[in-house]
Every structure is written in structure tokens, then in C-alpha cells.
Design a protein around this motif. Structure first.
Motif, PDB file in Angstrom:
ATOM      1  N   ASN A 100       0.577  -0.976  -0.332  1.00 40.72           N
ATOM      2  CA  ASN A 100       0.089   0.099  -0.095  1.00 40.72           C
ATOM      3  C   ASN A 100       1.340   1.092  -0.479  1.00 40.72           C
ATOM      4  O   ASN A 100       1.252   2.134   1.344  1.00 40.72           O
ATOM      5  N   LEU A 101       1.631   1.612  -1.667  1.00 43.99           N
ATOM      6  CA  LEU A 101       1.918   2.874  -1.258  1.00 43.99           C
ATOM      7  C   LEU A 101       1.879   4.296  -1.828  1.00 43.99           C
ATOM      8  O   LEU A 101       2.231   5.231  -1.923  1.00 43.99           O
ATOM      9  N   VAL A 102       0.352   3.722  -2.792  1.00 38.11           N
ATOM     10  CA  VAL A 102       0.036   4.881  -3.715  1.00 38.11           C
ATOM     11  C   VAL A 102      -1.174   4.913  -3.028  1.00 38.11           C
ATOM     12  O   VAL A 102      -2.022   4.194  -2.866  1.00 38.11           O
ATOM     13  N   ILE A 103      -1.733   6.686  -3.199  1.00 37.75           N
ATOM     14  CA  ILE A 103      -2.268   7.061  -2.375  1.00 37.75           C
ATOM     15  C   ILE A 103      -4.174   6.493  -2.747  1.00 37.75           C
ATOM     16  O   ILE A 103      -4.885   6.655  -2.696  1.00 37.75           O
ATOM     17  N   THR A 104      -3.742   7.028  -4.526  1.00 35.46           N
ATOM     18  CA  THR A 104      -4.977   5.950  -5.512  1.00 35.46           C
ATOM     19  C   THR A 104      -5.577   5.122  -5.934  1.00 35.46           C
ATOM     20  O   THR A 104      -6.690   4.454  -6.569  1.00 35.46           O
ATOM     21  N   GLN A 105      -4.685   4.427  -5.102  1.00 36.15           N
ATOM     22  CA  GLN A 105      -4.380   2.752  -5.138  1.00 36.15           C
ATOM     23  C   GLN A 105      -4.660   2.066  -4.048  1.00 36.15           C
ATOM     24  O   GLN A 105      -4.383   2.105  -2.801  1.00 36.15           O
ATOM     25  N   ILE A 106      -5.481   1.455  -3.357  1.00 32.35           N
ATOM     26  CA  ILE A 106      -5.625   0.462  -2.274  1.00 32.35           C
ATOM     27  C   ILE A 106      -4.432  -0.368  -1.888  1.00 32.35           C
ATOM     28  O   ILE A 106      -3.587  -0.279  -1.208  1.00 32.35           O
ATOM     29  N   TYR A 107      -4.103  -1.231  -2.777  1.00 35.12           N
ATOM     30  CA  TYR A 107      -3.048  -2.487  -2.811  1.00 35.12           C
ATOM     31  C   TYR A 107      -2.821  -2.416  -4.175  1.00 35.12           C
ATOM     32  O   TYR A 107      -2.982  -2.298  -5.518  1.00 35.12           O
ATOM     33  N   GLN A 108      -1.563  -2.483  -4.110  1.00 43.25           N
ATOM     34  CA  GLN A 108      -0.797  -2.919  -6.019  1.00 43.25           C
ATOM     35  C   GLN A 108      -0.962  -5.049  -5.417  1.00 43.25           C
ATOM     36  O   GLN A 108      -0.175  -4.834  -4.438  1.00 43.25           O
ATOM     37  N   VAL A 109      -1.011  -5.020  -6.569  1.00 43.32           N
ATOM     38  CA  VAL A 109      -0.746  -6.649  -6.435  1.00 43.32           C
ATOM     39  C   VAL A 109       0.326  -7.203  -7.164  1.00 43.32           C
ATOM     40  O   VAL A 109       0.454  -6.614  -8.253  1.00 43.32           O
ATOM     41  N   LEU A 110       0.823  -8.120  -6.578  1.00 41.05           N
ATOM     42  CA  LEU A 110       1.905  -8.290  -7.382  1.00 41.05           C
ATOM     43  C   LEU A 110       1.866 -10.834  -7.444  1.00 41.05           C
ATOM     44  O   LEU A 110       1.285 -10.993  -6.106  1.00 41.05           O
ATOM     45  N   PHE A 111       1.540 -11.104  -8.459  1.00 37.63           N
ATOM     46  CA  PHE A 111       0.920 -12.575  -8.400  1.00 37.63           C
ATOM     47  C   PHE A 111       1.542 -13.559  -9.561  1.00 37.63           C
ATOM     48  O   PHE A 111       2.313 -12.851 -10.743  1.00 37.63           O
ATOM     49  N   ASN A 112       3.142 -14.562  -9.097  1.00 39.50           N
ATOM     50  CA  ASN A 112       3.859 -15.093  -9.216  1.00 39.50           C
ATOM     51  C   ASN A 112       3.650 -16.711  -9.560  1.00 39.50           C
ATOM     52  O   ASN A 112       3.238 -16.537  -8.166  1.00 39.50           O
ATOM     53  N   LEU A 113       3.636 -17.687 -10.929  1.00 38.71           N
ATOM     54  CA  LEU A 113       3.944 -19.191 -10.131  1.00 38.71           C
ATOM     55  C   LEU A 113       5.532 -19.206 -10.766  1.00 38.71           C
ATOM     56  O   LEU A 113       6.233 -18.336 -11.800  1.00 38.71           O
ATOM     57  N   ASN A 114       5.932 -20.025  -9.543  1.00 40.81           N
ATOM     58  CA  ASN A 114       7.436 -19.851  -9.392  1.00 40.81           C
ATOM     59  C   ASN A 114       7.647 -21.442  -9.841  1.00 40.81           C
ATOM     60  O   ASN A 114       7.437 -22.030  -8.192  1.00 40.81           O
ATOM     61  N   PRO A 115       7.712 -22.527 -10.510  1.00 42.64           N
ATOM     62  CA  PRO A 115       8.280 -23.852 -10.565  1.00 42.64           C
ATOM     63  C   PRO A 115       9.325 -23.636 -10.176  1.00 42.64           C
ATOM     64  O   PRO A 115      10.425 -23.389 -10.711  1.00 42.64           O
ATOM     65  N   ALA A 116       9.704 -25.121  -9.791  1.00 40.99           N
ATOM     66  CA  ALA A 116      11.015 -25.400  -9.282  1.00 40.99           C
ATOM     67  C   ALA A 116      11.132 -26.599  -9.183  1.00 40.99           C
ATOM     68  O   ALA A 116      10.003 -27.839  -9.152  1.00 40.99           O
ATOM     69  N   ILE A 117      12.330 -27.332  -9.888  1.00 41.39           N
ATOM     70  CA  ILE A 117      13.003 -28.545  -9.203  1.00 41.39           C
ATOM     71  C   ILE A 117      13.406 -29.428  -8.679  1.00 41.39           C
ATOM     72  O   ILE A 117      14.761 -28.406  -7.613  1.00 41.39           O
ATOM     73  N   GLU A 118      13.620 -30.091  -7.618  1.00 41.55           N
ATOM     74  CA  GLU A 118      13.991 -30.411  -6.849  1.00 41.55           C
ATOM     75  C   GLU A 118      14.417 -31.951  -6.375  1.00 41.55           C
ATOM     76  O   GLU A 118      14.033 -32.336  -6.707  1.00 41.55           O
TER      77      GLU A 118
END
Length: 322
Positions: free
Chosen positions: A69-87
Motif C-alpha cells: 500500500n504505497l499509492v494514495i489512489t490505489q488501495i493495494y498494488q498486487v503481484l502474483f507469480n507462479l514459480n516452478p522449481a526442480i527439487e
């Protein structure tokens, strides 16, 4: 019965029927679950393991969700990733992970738009006498760090109490414009503290003194309530140089993702979602001070509790065992 994690012994399950129990069936109260392995491990450690993970490969997809929540005109900024991994389990206690971050939805800015590397690390875990656990990790981590860490944990005879700590020596690591840019290793971070586990409510409390990525020091308190498929935590911090007179806090959660059981077919790689999905919320909105990193992608407050004797007894030993 000895439960292993990547072929490192964690807890023992000892079956002894309650005297005077007239029901000819095993029940949960007939099992004693403990970190203390006694003489059992010496007697069976050369026996063939059941469902060993050695040399087996998993392809695990880790969903990642962040809010700020850093922008006054926006309630939340959103980041969504899908992170595949080899284990891959390489040998006893050794694990390799190689992860790719794939952006799906990004309001955090252009630096988050690229497909880039995530965790690329080797991690070695050992168990020492007297319930001491050590884990050393080298590689690239979250929060743009690379380097090495050493974790240690000691569980007291009264298993409700433990002490643990971590020391890290890292530099900055960032993937930009299809180039991996790193700074020299020059930053020490550390934390040390103690924990208390309240079995009746499956709740843990911890208090730690820490040094963070800008060399500022602070103190942090965490409380985590664990349920079968959900862990919910709250934290409070007092950090040097931070805003709001150094005070900050927030909450965290981890949710187990279905399906909850996976079967292996020999050495055929399994493809599955991560065991847990979680996020944390920084209520004080502090962006610079009190920041740290995690050296292992599958290390979170839910997995930390996964081998707790009370959790195992409640969640994985059915009330009646035939």
C-alpha cells in the motif's frame, strides 16, 4: 518408527498400549511421539527405508502473492507469480533446488516483469546428538540475496522449549535485462532467540534478537497458531532507524494446498503444487528497515511445525488405528 526428512531422522513414534485398555485396537493415546530417538535409530538406521526420497525429483509449483500500500489512489498494488522449481535429493540431508519466477499479474513495476531465476541453492542438513539440528545453505535466495547461511536449533529435554539461530553472509543478487548482476559478499545478518510451544492450543511463541540487511538491529516477537491445514501468525518488531519510532507488526498465514497426499512411482518425477501457500502483511508499511531473507523456498512457519510431536500425534495418527 522413525520419521525421516530427506533421510535425516526427525522424530520417533513408539507404540505402547495403555494398560487396562479393554479395546483391542490401537488408538492415538497408545503412541508416544518425541524428538528423542533413544536407541531405536542405532538399531534400525541400516535397515531399508520406506518411501526414501534419495535421488528422486519433484517439480513443484510455488504460487507467490504480494500486496503493498504505497499509492494514495490505489488501495493495494498486487503481484502474483507462479514459480516452478526442480527439487532433487542428492544424498542424506542434501537437497538441490532450481527455481524460475514467472510473472502472472504485476503492479509492482517494470523490474518485476521479466521471467527470472528464483532460488538456486544447495542445502545440507544434519542431526547431531542431544537434539541439535544444523542446516547449511549456499545459493541465491529471496529478497535479492546470494551467499550462504547456517541455521542451528536445539530442542530441550522438555520439548516445549527450544533455542535457534541463523547467521548469513550475503551480497545483492538481481536478474535484469537477461543478465544476472551480483555484488560482493559483504553483509552479515543473524538472529538468535528462544521458542515456547503450547501443546494444548498447538501454538508457538518466539522472541528473537536480529541484525537485518542494512546492519540495523532489532527484536521480534512471533505467535503462531497451527491447525491441520492452516497456520496463522502475528508478529511485532522494534527496529533501529525505522519509522513509527521503530515499531512495526503484521500477520502471516500458510495454507496447505490440496491434494494433501502424493504417491511416487519409482523415480518418475512428481509434478505438484507446493505443500503450502502463504503470505505476510506488513502493517507498518516499512520498506527499508527490518528486512531479512529466507535461504530455503520450502522453509515457512507451517513446515517448521510439521515434525512437532503434538502436531504429528493430532494430525497424522488417526483416532483408531487398525
Amino acid at each position: 518408527m522413525i520419521v525421516l526428512d530427506n533421510n535425516v531422522p526427525q522424530i520417533s513414534l513408539y507404540y505402547e498400549p495403555v494398560i487396562g485398555d479393554s479395546v483391542p485396537e490401537a488408538s492415538r493415546r497408545d503412541w508416544d511421539v518425541s524428538y528423542d530417538l533413544g536407541d531405536s535409530w542405532k538399531q534400525i538406521k541400516k535397515e531399508k527405508r520406506k518411501n526414501s526420497s534419495l535421488f528422486k525429483v519433484d517439480i513443484v509449483v510455488y504460487p507467490e502473492l504480494k500486496l503493498r500500500n504505497l499509492v494514495i489512489t490505489q488501495i493495494y498494488q498486487v503481484l502474483f507469480n507462479l514459480n516452478p522449481a526442480i527439487e532433487v535429493s542428492l544424498w542424506k540431508g542434501m537437497k538441490f533446488i532450481g527455481q524460475v519466477i514467472i510473472p502472472v499479474y504485476n503492479e509492482y513495476g517494470s523490474s518485476y516483469e521479466q521471467v527470472r531465476q528464483g532460488y538456486i541453492a544447495l542445502s545440507q542438513s544434519v542431526r547431531l546428538p542431544y537434539n541439535i539440528f544444523l542446516t547449511a545453505t549456499i545459493g541465491t535466495f529471496n529478497n535479492y540475496r546470494w551467499g550462504g547461511t547456517l541455521d542451528a536449533k536445539y530442542i530441550f529435554k522438555d520439548e516445549r522449549f527450544s533455542v535457534d539461530g541463523r547467521i548469513g553472509y550475503t551480497g545483492r543478487s538481481r536478474f535484469e535485462d537477461w543478465r544476472w548482476k551480483v555484488s560482493p559478499l559483504k553483509r552479515f545478518t543473524w538472529n538468535i532467540g528462544g521458542s515456547f510451544y503450547w501443546p494444548e492450543y498447538n501454538t508457538s511463541f518466539s522472541l528473537k534478537v536480529e541484525q537485518y540487511l542494512l546492519s540495523e538491529k532489532g527484536i521480534r516477537f512471533d505467535m503462531v497458531r497451527n491447525f491441520r491445514y492452516v497456520s496463522i501468525g502475528f508478529y511485532g518488531m522494534k527496529v533501529q532507524n525505522a519509522g513509527n519510532k521503530g515499531y512495526n507488526g503484521g500477520f502471516r498465514f500458510q495454507i496447505a494446498l490440496p491434494p494433501y497426499k502424493y504417491k511416487r512411482r519409482g523415480y518418475i518425477p512428481r509434478v505438484m503444487p507446493s505443500e503450502y501457500f502463504g503470505m505476510s502483511y506488513n502493517a507498518g508499511n516499512e520498506q527499508y528497515y527490518g528486512r531479512s531473507f529466507n535461504p530455503r523456498v520450502d522453509d515457512n512457519m507451517a513446515t517448521e511445525n510439521s515434525f512437532n510431536p503434538t502436531t504429528v500425534q493430532r494430525n497424522f495418527l488417526r483416532h483408531d488405528l487398525n
